[in-house]
Design a protein around this motif. Structure first.
Motif, mmCIF file in Angstrom:
data_model
loop_
_atom_site.group_PDB
_atom_site.id
_atom_site.type_symbol
_atom_site.label_atom_id
_atom_site.label_comp_id
_atom_site.label_asym_id
_atom_site.label_seq_id
_atom_site.Cartn_x
_atom_site.Cartn_y
_atom_site.Cartn_z
ATOM 1 N N ASP A 143 33.770 -20.869 63.761
ATOM 2 C CA ASP A 143 34.188 -19.777 64.256
ATOM 3 C C ASP A 143 35.654 -20.433 64.644
ATOM 4 N N ALA A 144 35.792 -21.277 65.947
ATOM 5 C CA ALA A 144 37.342 -21.598 66.625
ATOM 6 C C ALA A 144 37.964 -22.644 65.847
ATOM 7 N N ARG A 145 37.338 -23.375 65.138
ATOM 8 C CA ARG A 145 37.859 -23.820 63.574
ATOM 9 C C ARG A 145 38.498 -23.205 62.469
ATOM 10 N N GLU A 146 38.188 -22.586 62.246
ATOM 11 C CA GLU A 146 38.657 -21.247 61.100
ATOM 12 C C GLU A 146 39.907 -19.712 61.853
ATOM 13 N N LEU A 147 39.654 -19.967 63.389
ATOM 14 C CA LEU A 147 40.642 -19.275 63.997
ATOM 15 C C LEU A 147 42.110 -20.843 63.694
ATOM 16 N N GLN A 148 41.498 -21.700 64.657
ATOM 17 C CA GLN A 148 42.571 -22.512 64.219
ATOM 18 C C GLN A 148 43.414 -23.084 63.237
ATOM 19 N N LEU A 188 43.926 -21.179 60.740
ATOM 20 C CA LEU A 188 44.700 -20.132 60.608
ATOM 21 C C LEU A 188 46.320 -19.965 61.003
ATOM 22 N N ILE A 189 46.183 -20.087 62.183
ATOM 23 C CA ILE A 189 46.250 -20.070 63.601
ATOM 24 C C ILE A 189 48.215 -20.846 63.022
ATOM 25 N N ASP A 190 47.110 -22.096 62.500
ATOM 26 C CA ASP A 190 47.728 -23.486 61.943
ATOM 27 C C ASP A 190 48.896 -23.334 60.287
ATOM 28 N N GLN A 191 48.257 -22.127 59.638
ATOM 29 C CA GLN A 191 48.627 -21.336 58.689
ATOM 30 C C GLN A 191 49.965 -20.688 58.956
#
Length: 134
Positions: free
Chosen positions: A122-127, A129-132
């Motif tokens: 979940d943290a990788r997925e959130l990161q 999204l933030i990076d995009q």
């Protein structure tokens, strides 16, 4: 033992809840070989990682336990045994089932490890999204 009692014993074997409250047999003789089953299961559970040799040994032991389980079930179904002997065999089959269940779950991560992995995912997925974000 009559057919009705025999069928009742066989039905007890099929019940999924049959292993509840049953202990692992300390030692069991499978095809003439004594296995310290309780110690074997606990040693396997203590392993952090399972090597290929250990995995092969565990798989072979599971096959032996399954063959022994089938032999005991067939003894109940076919042999002329007393009700007491049939009851003893059912309890021993439940003990074998407990051991097999414990050995089946060795490769699966624990619940806490699954939760930790999910949080990391979940943290990788959130990161991501933030990076995009522009």
């Amino acid at each position: 033992m009559n057919d009705r009692k025999r069928q009742r014993l066989l039905d007890r074997i099929r019940r999924p809840s049959g292993t509840l409250g049953e202990d692992l047999p300390d030692e069991i003789t499978v095809q003439g070989t004594a296995i310290d089953l309780t110690e074997f299961v606990f040693e396997c559970k203590r392993l952090e990682t399972i090597s290929e040799d250990e995995r092969n040994h565990i798989e072979e032991t599971k096959r032996q336990l399954k063959r022994e389980r089938l032999a005991r079930k067939q003894r109940i179904a076919r042999d002329d045994i007393s009700e007491e002997e049939g009851d003893r065999l059912v309890r021993s089959i439940h003990g074998l089932d407990r051991a097999l269940n414990a050995l089946e779950g060795l490769d699966e991560p624990s619940v806490s490890e699954k939760i930790r992995q999910k949080k990391l995912e979940d943290a990788r997925e959130l990161q991501s999204l933030i990076d995009q974000r522009p």
